[in-house]
Design an enzyme around this catalytic site. Structure first.
Site, PDB file in Angstrom:
ATOM      1  N   PRO A  17      84.699  51.533  40.083  1.00 32.27           N
ATOM      2  CA  PRO A  17      84.577  50.667  38.911  1.00 32.27           C
ATOM      3  C   PRO A  17      84.456  51.489  37.624  1.00 32.27           C
ATOM      4  O   PRO A  17      83.713  52.465  37.565  1.00 32.27           O
ATOM      5  CB  PRO A  17      83.282  49.895  39.191  1.00 32.27           C
ATOM      6  CG  PRO A  17      83.132  49.938  40.682  1.00 32.27           C
ATOM      7  CD  PRO A  17      83.682  51.261  41.102  1.00 32.27           C
ATOM      8  N   GLU A  18      85.233  51.124  36.618  1.00 33.52           N
ATOM      9  CA  GLU A  18      85.185  51.818  35.338  1.00 33.52           C
ATOM     10  C   GLU A  18      84.342  51.004  34.353  1.00 33.52           C
ATOM     11  O   GLU A  18      83.835  49.931  34.691  1.00 33.52           O
ATOM     12  CB  GLU A  18      86.613  52.016  34.817  1.00 33.52           C
ATOM     13  CG  GLU A  18      87.506  52.836  35.732  1.00 33.52           C
ATOM     14  CD  GLU A  18      87.137  54.314  35.784  1.00 33.52           C
ATOM     15  OE1 GLU A  18      86.212  54.728  35.053  1.00 33.52           O
ATOM     16  OE2 GLU A  18      87.757  55.046  36.556  1.00 33.52           O
ATOM     17  N   HIS A  62      77.159  45.490  54.614  1.00 35.46           N
ATOM     18  CA  HIS A  62      76.842  46.541  53.652  1.00 35.46           C
ATOM     19  C   HIS A  62      76.063  46.029  52.443  1.00 35.46           C
ATOM     20  O   HIS A  62      76.067  46.661  51.397  1.00 35.46           O
ATOM     21  CB  HIS A  62      78.125  47.239  53.198  1.00 35.46           C
ATOM     22  CG  HIS A  62      78.882  47.887  54.336  1.00 35.46           C
ATOM     23  ND1 HIS A  62      78.389  48.962  55.036  1.00 35.46           N
ATOM     24  CD2 HIS A  62      80.081  47.573  54.896  1.00 35.46           C
ATOM     25  CE1 HIS A  62      79.261  49.308  55.970  1.00 35.46           C
ATOM     26  NE2 HIS A  62      80.290  48.485  55.905  1.00 35.46           N
TER      27      HIS A  62
END
Length: 270
Positions: free
Chosen positions: A2-3, A90
């Protein structure tokens, strides 16, 4: 990974559910992420959330006792659940809120982090040396000119350095350099003052455009997989090796800079 725009979209997505809510319980299913989750994180219990901020790619969940520092790593995401639903494999951390919502940190590769900063402590070591936010006035032409002078490092590597400016990831660096007509491998010290001005403007434009596009995905943070994803935007060079440049028709080239794939047009970028 993710940016900055994806992280900002995440922050905006979770903020309405966290802000002014109290944390009634915190359940840690996996303590070992990129770094071990500190036991002090339990100080969040019974605290009221006063702010949800972003610094670079870190999300800060602020309380009077201190701040939780969240990084999504390579594959992490945050998801808000307002109705009972099974915990996924997760989902490593669950934050129960006084308004009935539940926030889950999901991270299959465990490269993200959840850390604690006590209110009495100075700025966390991960944050104290970060450069200016790209969309704020502190990231200016003058700042970039100062950072580039007499530097031999490639300009693309320099603008991806979080000590120079935060949040300019590989995709956005490639696109901003194309927009400003600068070849990625050129030495930073050889970028002119006028080109620095164009590059600063391009970085701000591309990041803001991506954040604006992310606004349509905010519903994904409730009762779904919580994956903000990468914005479906029109990219000019990134991932376009061998294709015709949309601007001049030349073939887009690819090379490796700083161990990252870099895409550019040798005609449009000098």
């Amino acid at each position: 990974m993710p940016e900055l725009p994806e992280v900002e979209t995440t922050r905006r997505g979770i903020e309405p559910y966290l802000l002014n809510a109290s944390i009634t319980a915190l359940t840690i299913h996996q303590w070992q992420l990129r770094w071990p989750i500190p036991t002090q994180i339990n100080r969040l219990k019974n605290q009221n959330i006063t702010a949800v901020r972003r610094r670079g790619k870190y999300i800060l969940i602020e309380t009077a006792a201190g701040n939780a520092i969240v990084h999504l790593g390579m594959s992490g995401s945050l998801r808000i659940c307002t109705n009972p639903e099974p915990r996924r494999k997760h989902d490593h951390v669950e934050m129960h809120l006084s308004n009935g919502a539940l926030m889950r940190l999901h991270d299959p590769r465990r490269f993200g982090c959840l850390l604690w900063q006590d209110a009495s402590e100075p700025t966390h070591s991960l944050l104290e040396k970060l450069g200016p936010e790209p969309l704020k006035d502190e990231f200016s032409t003058a700042h970039l000119i100062d950072a580039t002078r007499k530097k031999k490092v490639a300009i693309k590597n320099l603008i991806m350095n979080s000590h120079v400016v935060v949040g300019v990831g590989n995709i956005y660096a490639s696109e901003a350099l194309f927009m400003s007509g600068i070849r990625p491998g050129r030495a930073a010290g050889r970028v002119s003052h006028a080109e620095c001005e164009k590059l600063v403007a391009a970085i701000k434009t591309i990041l803001q455009r991506s954040i604006d596009q992310g606004g349509t995905t905010l519903r994904d943070f409730v009762n779904s997989d919580g994956e903000p994803g990468y914005f479906k935007q029109s990219l000019f060079v990134y991932g376009k090796e061998g294709e015709a440049c949309q601007q001049c028709g030349s073939t887009i080239k690819q090379k490796v800079l700083g161990q990252r794939s870099t895409f550019y047009c040798q005609q449009c970028q000098r």
